[in-house]
Design a protein around this motif. Structure first.
Motif, PDB file in Angstrom:
ATOM      1  N   LYS A 137       0.831  -1.211   0.000  1.00 10.67           N
ATOM      2  CA  LYS A 137       0.000   0.000   0.000  1.00 10.67           C
ATOM      3  C   LYS A 137       0.861   1.255   0.000  1.00 10.67           C
ATOM      4  O   LYS A 137       0.580   2.236  -0.698  1.00 10.67           O
ATOM      5  N   ILE A 138       1.958   1.237   0.745  1.00 13.90           N
ATOM      6  CA  ILE A 138       2.850   2.405   0.802  1.00 13.90           C
ATOM      7  C   ILE A 138       3.517   2.632  -0.547  1.00 13.90           C
ATOM      8  O   ILE A 138       3.640   3.772  -1.017  1.00 13.90           O
ATOM      9  N   LYS A 139       3.936   1.548  -1.199  1.00 13.15           N
ATOM     10  CA  LYS A 139       4.566   1.695  -2.509  1.00 13.15           C
ATOM     11  C   LYS A 139       3.597   2.274  -3.528  1.00 13.15           C
ATOM     12  O   LYS A 139       3.951   3.141  -4.342  1.00 13.15           O
ATOM     13  N   ILE A 140       2.348   1.788  -3.515  1.00 18.59           N
ATOM     14  CA  ILE A 140       1.344   2.308  -4.451  1.00 18.59           C
ATOM     15  C   ILE A 140       1.095   3.789  -4.206  1.00 18.59           C
ATOM     16  O   ILE A 140       0.983   4.600  -5.136  1.00 18.59           O
ATOM     17  N   LEU A 141       1.023   4.173  -2.943  1.00 18.11           N
ATOM     18  CA  LEU A 141       0.786   5.574  -2.596  1.00 18.11           C
ATOM     19  C   LEU A 141       1.947   6.459  -3.026  1.00 18.11           C
ATOM     20  O   LEU A 141       1.753   7.585  -3.521  1.00 18.11           O
ATOM     21  N   GLU A 142       3.172   5.970  -2.858  1.00 17.26           N
ATOM     22  CA  GLU A 142       4.338   6.733  -3.302  1.00 17.26           C
ATOM     23  C   GLU A 142       4.306   6.946  -4.821  1.00 17.26           C
ATOM     24  O   GLU A 142       4.631   8.036  -5.320  1.00 17.26           O
ATOM     25  N   LYS A 143       3.904   5.924  -5.556  1.00 19.30           N
ATOM     26  CA  LYS A 143       3.817   6.068  -7.020  1.00 19.30           C
ATOM     27  C   LYS A 143       2.764   7.098  -7.407  1.00 19.30           C
ATOM     28  O   LYS A 143       2.967   7.904  -8.329  1.00 19.30           O
ATOM     29  N   LYS A 144       1.635   7.119  -6.693  1.00 17.61           N
ATOM     30  CA  LYS A 144       0.605   8.114  -6.989  1.00 17.61           C
ATOM     31  C   LYS A 144       1.123   9.538  -6.740  1.00 17.61           C
ATOM     32  O   LYS A 144       0.845  10.458  -7.517  1.00 17.61           O
ATOM     33  N   VAL A 179       2.854   9.653   4.970  1.00 23.35           N
ATOM     34  CA  VAL A 179       3.649   9.773   6.207  1.00 23.35           C
ATOM     35  C   VAL A 179       2.875   9.202   7.385  1.00 23.35           C
ATOM     36  O   VAL A 179       3.431   8.483   8.231  1.00 23.35           O
ATOM     37  N   ARG A 180       1.567   9.498   7.458  1.00 22.72           N
ATOM     38  CA  ARG A 180       0.756   8.952   8.557  1.00 22.72           C
ATOM     39  C   ARG A 180       0.713   7.429   8.497  1.00 22.72           C
ATOM     40  O   ARG A 180       0.780   6.746   9.526  1.00 22.72           O
ATOM     41  N   GLN A 181       0.627   6.884   7.299  1.00 22.02           N
ATOM     42  CA  GLN A 181       0.578   5.425   7.164  1.00 22.02           C
ATOM     43  C   GLN A 181       1.909   4.811   7.598  1.00 22.02           C
ATOM     44  O   GLN A 181       1.934   3.738   8.206  1.00 22.02           O
ATOM     45  N   ARG A 182       3.008   5.461   7.274  1.00 17.70           N
ATOM     46  CA  ARG A 182       4.316   4.981   7.731  1.00 17.70           C
ATOM     47  C   ARG A 182       4.370   4.968   9.256  1.00 17.70           C
ATOM     48  O   ARG A 182       4.886   4.018   9.863  1.00 17.70           O
ATOM     49  N   GLU A 183       3.881   6.038   9.861  1.00 10.44           N
ATOM     50  CA  GLU A 183       3.920   6.092  11.329  1.00 10.44           C
ATOM     51  C   GLU A 183       3.037   5.039  11.961  1.00 10.44           C
ATOM     52  O   GLU A 183       3.375   4.471  13.010  1.00 10.44           O
ATOM     53  N   GLN A 184       1.890   4.736  11.338  1.00  6.79           N
ATOM     54  CA  GLN A 184       0.995   3.720  11.900  1.00  6.79           C
ATOM     55  C   GLN A 184       1.584   2.329  11.802  1.00  6.79           C
ATOM     56  O   GLN A 184       1.364   1.485  12.684  1.00  6.79           O
ATOM     57  N   THR A 185       2.328   2.059  10.724  1.00  4.17           N
ATOM     58  CA  THR A 185       2.921   0.736  10.556  1.00  4.17           C
ATOM     59  C   THR A 185       4.260   0.595  11.266  1.00  4.17           C
ATOM     60  O   THR A 185       4.892  -0.457  11.179  1.00  4.17           O
ATOM     61  N   GLY A 186       4.707   1.672  11.928  1.00  6.95           N
ATOM     62  CA  GLY A 186       5.964   1.600  12.665  1.00  6.95           C
ATOM     63  C   GLY A 186       7.193   1.669  11.797  1.00  6.95           C
ATOM     64  O   GLY A 186       8.276   1.258  12.230  1.00  6.95           O
ATOM     65  N   THR A 187       7.058   2.185  10.566  1.00  4.37           N
ATOM     66  CA  THR A 187       8.217   2.304   9.659  1.00  4.37           C
ATOM     67  C   THR A 187       8.531   3.773   9.403  1.00  4.37           C
ATOM     68  O   THR A 187       8.824   4.184   8.279  1.00  4.37           O
ATOM     69  N   ALA A 188       8.422   4.595  10.450  1.00  3.80           N
ATOM     70  CA  ALA A 188       8.682   6.029  10.308  1.00  3.80           C
ATOM     71  C   ALA A 188      10.136   6.302   9.939  1.00  3.80           C
ATOM     72  O   ALA A 188      10.449   7.348   9.363  1.00  3.80           O
ATOM     73  N   ASP A 189      11.021   5.384  10.263  1.00  2.00           N
ATOM     74  CA  ASP A 189      12.431   5.594   9.907  1.00  2.00           C
ATOM     75  C   ASP A 189      12.659   5.524   8.402  1.00  2.00           C
ATOM     76  O   ASP A 189      13.692   5.993   7.914  1.00  2.00           O
ATOM     77  N   HIS A 190      11.722   4.925   7.670  1.00  2.00           N
ATOM     78  CA  HIS A 190      11.876   4.761   6.233  1.00  2.00           C
ATOM     79  C   HIS A 190      11.127   5.818   5.433  1.00  2.00           C
ATOM     80  O   HIS A 190      10.815   5.619   4.257  1.00  2.00           O
ATOM     81  N   ILE A 191      10.777   6.959   6.062  1.00  2.00           N
ATOM     82  CA  ILE A 191      10.079   8.037   5.351  1.00  2.00           C
ATOM     83  C   ILE A 191      10.987   8.578   4.240  1.00  2.00           C
ATOM     84  O   ILE A 191      12.165   8.871   4.465  1.00  2.00           O
ATOM     85  N   LEU A 193      12.416  11.240   2.420  1.00  2.00           N
ATOM     86  CA  LEU A 193      12.605  12.689   2.541  1.00  2.00           C
ATOM     87  C   LEU A 193      12.694  13.364   1.184  1.00  2.00           C
ATOM     88  O   LEU A 193      12.265  14.511   1.024  1.00  2.00           O
ATOM     89  N   ASP A 194      13.245  12.658   0.201  1.00  3.73           N
ATOM     90  CA  ASP A 194      13.332  13.256  -1.138  1.00  3.73           C
ATOM     91  C   ASP A 194      11.947  13.507  -1.715  1.00  3.73           C
ATOM     92  O   ASP A 194      11.707  14.527  -2.376  1.00  3.73           O
ATOM     93  N   LEU A 195      11.025  12.566  -1.455  1.00  5.95           N
ATOM     94  CA  LEU A 195       9.667  12.753  -1.943  1.00  5.95           C
ATOM     95  C   LEU A 195       8.990  13.929  -1.248  1.00  5.95           C
ATOM     96  O   LEU A 195       8.313  14.751  -1.882  1.00  5.95           O
ATOM     97  N   THR A 196       9.186  14.053   0.047  1.00  6.08           N
ATOM     98  CA  THR A 196       8.615  15.182   0.789  1.00  6.08           C
ATOM     99  C   THR A 196       9.160  16.511   0.273  1.00  6.08           C
ATOM    100  O   THR A 196       8.419  17.486   0.081  1.00  6.08           O
ATOM    101  N   TYR A 197      10.470  16.551   0.024  1.00  4.42           N
ATOM    102  CA  TYR A 197      11.101  17.772  -0.500  1.00  4.42           C
ATOM    103  C   TYR A 197      10.529  18.125  -1.878  1.00  4.42           C
ATOM    104  O   TYR A 197      10.215  19.284  -2.160  1.00  4.42           O
ATOM    105  N   SER A 198      10.361  17.127  -2.732  1.00  6.34           N
ATOM    106  CA  SER A 198       9.834  17.375  -4.078  1.00  6.34           C
ATOM    107  C   SER A 198       8.422  17.936  -4.029  1.00  6.34           C
ATOM    108  O   SER A 198       8.070  18.866  -4.768  1.00  6.34           O
ATOM    109  N   VAL A 199       7.601  17.356  -3.140  1.00  6.13           N
ATOM    110  CA  VAL A 199       6.208  17.807  -3.028  1.00  6.13           C
ATOM    111  C   VAL A 199       6.148  19.259  -2.568  1.00  6.13           C
ATOM    112  O   VAL A 199       5.451  20.102  -3.151  1.00  6.13           O
ATOM    113  N   LEU A 200       6.911  19.595  -1.525  1.00  7.60           N
ATOM    114  CA  LEU A 200       6.877  20.964  -0.992  1.00  7.60           C
ATOM    115  C   LEU A 200       7.462  21.965  -1.989  1.00  7.60           C
ATOM    116  O   LEU A 200       6.936  23.071  -2.161  1.00  7.60           O
TER     117      LEU A 200
END
Length: 824
Positions: A137-144, A179-191, A193-200
């Motif tokens: 689900k996280i991979k699909i969301l990243e692609k979107k 990001v919220r989904q990462r935090e819920q699954t306990g994989t917040a360390d794998h956020i 950052l490049d994607l977040t920077y690109s979006v902003l």
């Protein structure tokens, strides 16, 4: 074994190693001496059934016999013979010691040759991914999110700014959900950052493109304050650019300097661009000294044309002559970094090189080089025209200094253009003599410059109506450069003035063959066809010209006039309506529309356009006369009075307007006012017969005593009029007799005729035109405004003169001084 061909070993780990080794077990000559074998033959050991059927064609299927070399070979039969070329099931195999690919001793009879194992059927299907897992689900969301960023950028490239902003916002929402989904699954360390920077970053850019500067600054601030983003400090340049657009120059300087502090010296190009923007902001703030400091640093480290030009502007603003000269010298020494044009000249003997040069002659790189060179020449020309009047006591001396400097630089060809600009400056100062002398200096120069100077001289003499000199210099320009369209147009104009329209058309056509975009030649060719009566060809010329100059009022009027001449009033009205959209306040165009509607019988539309024309220009006699007549026809004589009174103010010596005012009073029943008006007219024009007739009639109808006096005056005036007419007739008869006499009497007869004709013309003029003491005489021409009439008619009826275009090559464009002061 005689037919067995042994294959030499190539590698130690060969799959067939040992097959060619000799095994003493199969030596049949020693079987009689073999005790074990003889014992087996005498007992039932050799006659029992095989234990397995693993190896078909053998008696002992499951136990290969060991040899002295350690190899394991099955025994062929109960007699101990080795296997032969035929197996039990009849499957053939080669008669060699090395088994070939695709053959096997274990193949059953009737089996198909299938070395790749394709007969086993298709491979089992791949295992389907389980999309319900959190990682999927996280991979699909990243692609979107990535797809939305890409769609936003593409929409911005197409110019659809609103769609690009919507996609950027949607990408931001998806990224926050990720990001919220990462935090819920306990994989917040794998956020990511490049994607977040690109979006902003994309969201901030789209805010800025849509002029939403506050939101853009807030988004940039989020990126800059996040220490996890590397090199985010560079985005302060974008923030400074936004402050510059908001004219908050103090904050712009602050953020430019903050960005400059965070960029290392390794990125020198970036630092130079930021320094240039700082200098531009200082210019907008009026702090020329600080701007000079920035620009001087750039010119010492990495000089470029734009910075050199801005430095000259700063020195000009503070009035420093010496530093202006030094800055100009630096400007013409800036390297452009482009190749010489000689490399694009193909050699004649190498066809391969010719093909390569033909391919690169107009490629993107060469186009960029031409644009860079043209921009440099534009800055140098503008700088020279700017500082020439300021660096010396006179602008001529300043131009001479600039020309000397340019001649010693890489822009030698600009020196002649500067000389021509010097002549143009003389023209601006109305010093035509100096302009002509300057241009005449080019008669001995090379052909290109000579042609340009001769073209301008021809233009000047044409404006001064010295058509012989204009023709001479047009010929000189054509002899220097036969492919100069401006020279050909000027030559055609001189022929047009001589009314040799066929020859003029030939020159205009030749100019169009040399340069199909020469609008002057096409316009004048249309006028020439119009004079020749070839209206369809003229119409074709102006339609082509309209496709090039969509908003040209002159072209639209010519099209309307041609359709009117072709008796197509509806098309004429259509083109005049388009003309009103370009020049809505042109009184002559509106009057022409009123005239066309009047001819069509549409009085209401005609009144509307005539009235609009009167509002914009209330001194047009023809419009005033039509409006007054319209109100008389519609029985509103009181309203017509104001128009005829205005006509009286414009032409006070024309009695007919005052008679019309009195007539309107009489028609409306105000006889007393009409009588007073007629009396006033009689005092001003005592010999006017019509006024006396109306006075006699009114006095008779009203029973006044003055009727006898006016009747006596009327008889005297009519008698004087008859005497005058008899004199005119007698003079006309005497002139006719003189023409029939001999040569001796012809001279006297001609003089008498001239006198009588002059008297006749004078009398007609007194009847129709105002006197010489009239303060203002409006033109009664039915033509449209002077900017739209045919050439060579009243005032402006002359072909366009195609002098060298000053606005593009010679004249100094003042607005360019500020256009280059924009941040990168």
């Amino acid at each position: 074994m005689e037919n067995v061909h042994l294959v030499p070993e190539e590698e130690e780990d060969d799959l067939y190693t040992g097959y060619n080794d000799y095994n003493p077990t199969f030596d049949s000559e020693d079987l009689h001496n073999d005790v074990g074998f003889q014992q087996a033959v005498r007992t039932s050991h050799g006659r029992r059934p095989p234990m397995t059927a693993k190896y078909p064609g053998t008696a002992i299927g499951g136990r290969p016999i060991g040899t002295a070399y350690g190899s394991r070979m099955p025994v062929g039969t109960a007699m101990g013979r080795p296997m032969t070329g035929a197996v039990q099931d009849g499957a053939a195999r080669p008669m060699t010691a090395v088994r070939a690919a695709g053959y096997s001793s274990s193949i059953a009879r009737g089996s198909v040759f299938d070395p790749l194992g394709q007969s086993k059927g298709p491979a089992p299907p791949l295992e389907t991914k389980n999309e319900d897992t959190p990682e999927e689900k996280i991979k699909i969301l990243e692609k979107k999110v990535n797809d939305l960023i890409e769609e936003s950028c593409l929409a911005h490239a197409r110019g659809d700014l609103q769609l690009s902003l919507e996609k950027a916002k949607e990408a931001g929402r998806k990224e926050r959900a990720l990001v919220r989904q990462r935090e819920q699954t306990g994989t917040a360390d794998h956020i990511n950052l490049d994607l977040t920077y690109s979006v902003l970053f994309n969201l901030a850019n789209q805010y800025a493109s849509n002029d939403m500067y506050t939101e853009a600054l807030n988004t940039y601030q989020v990126i800059v304050k996040n220490k996890m983003f590397s090199n985010a400090g560079r985005l302060k340049v974008n923030m400074a650019n936004i402050y510059f657009k908001q004219k908050n120059y103090t904050k712009a300087i602050k953020f430019y300097r903050m960005a400059l502090d965070q960029i290392s010296n390794a990125h020198n190009t970036m630092r130079i661009k930021i320094m240039q923007n700082i200098g531009v902001v200082f210019i907008h703030m009026g702090q020329y000294s600080d701007a000079i400091t920035s620009f001087e640093y750039i010119m010492s480290e990495s000089p470029n044309i734009k910075t050199g030009f801005n430095l000259i502007l700063c020195y000009y603003a503070i009035g420093d002559r010496e530093r202006m000269k030094k800055a100009f010298q630096k400007l013409i020494c800036v390297p452009l970094g482009i190749d010489d044009d000689d490399k694009y000249i193909p050699p004649n003997d190498d066809p391969h090189a010719n093909m390569v040069i033909e391919a690169i002659k107009n490629d993107k790189l060469h186009q960029m080089e031409r644009e860079r060179k043209a921009l440099a020449e534009k800055y140098i020309m503008t700088s020279a025209k700017l500082i020439a009047p300021a660096i010396e006591s006179s602008f001529a001396a300043g131009f001479d200094w600039c020309v000397d400097m340019v001649k010693g630089s890489q822009y030698v060809e600009l020196a002649n253009d500067l000389e021509i600009n010097k002549a143009i400056t003389y023209l601006r100062q109305r010093d035509f003599k100096q302009a002509v002398e300057t241009l005449k200096m080019f008669e001995k120069k090379d052909s290109r410059v000579k042609s340009a100077a001769a073209t301008n001289l021809s233009f000047l003499y044409f404006l001064e109506k010295d058509f012989d000199q204009a023709d001479r210099y047009a010929e000189l320009a054509m002899s220097a450069d036969r492919y100069n369209p401006a020279a050909l147009v000027n030559k055609g104009n001189t022929e047009f003035v001589k009314e040799d329209y066929e020859k003029a058309a030939e020159f205009y056509k030749e100019a169009l063959r040399n340069d199909s975009s020469c609008t002057e030649a096409l316009y004048n060719l249309g006028l020439t066809y119009k004079r020749l009566g070839r209206l369809e060809e003229a119409l074709d010329c102006f339609l082509k010209l309209h496709a090039i100059l969509r908003n040209s009022a002159q072209v639209m009027y010519q099209l309307a006039n041609l359709y009117e001449m072709l008796e197509d009033p509806h098309q004429a009205i259509e083109w005049l309506m388009q003309l009103t959209s370009v020049t809505p306040t042109d009184a002559q165009v509106l009057a022409k529309l009123g005239d066309l509607y009047d001819n069509e019988g549409d009085k209401s539309q005609a009144f509307q356009y005539y009235y609009e024309s009167y509002r914009y220009f209330p001194s047009n006699i023809s419009v005033i006369e039509w409006l007054g007549a319209y109100y008389i026809d519609t029985q509103f004589c009181e309203k017509a009075i104001q128009y005829f009174e205005r006509a009286t103010l414009i032409q006070p010596t024309q009695v007919k307007w005052q008679l019309m005012v009195a007539s309107c009073y009489r028609r409306s029943g105000n006889y007393q006012k009409a009588l007073e008006t007629y009396k006033d007219i009689h005092r001003k024009f005592p010999e006017n017969v019509e006024c006396l007739r109306f006075l006699v009639r009114l006095c008779t109808d009203m029973g006044l005593k003055e009727v006898q006096d006016y009747a006596t005056k009327l008889k005297k005036v009519e008698k004087m009029k008859e005497i005058r007419e008899q004199r005119v007739r007698s003079g006309r008869d005497s002139s006719a007799r003189s023409r029939r006499e001999g040569s001796a009497g012809s001279d006297s007869g001609q003089s008498n005729h001239g006198t009588s004709a002059k008297g006749e013309r004078l009398s007609v003029k007194l009847k129709t035109l105002p006197g010489s003491n009239e303060p203002y005489e409006a033109s009664t021409q039915q033509e449209i405004d002077a900017s739209y009439v045919d050439p060579l008619g009243p005032q402006m009826q002359r072909p366009k003169t195609a002098a060298r275009k000053r606005t593009e090559e010679d004249e100094f464009a003042d607005e360019e001084l500020g256009d280059d002061l924009l941040p990168e």
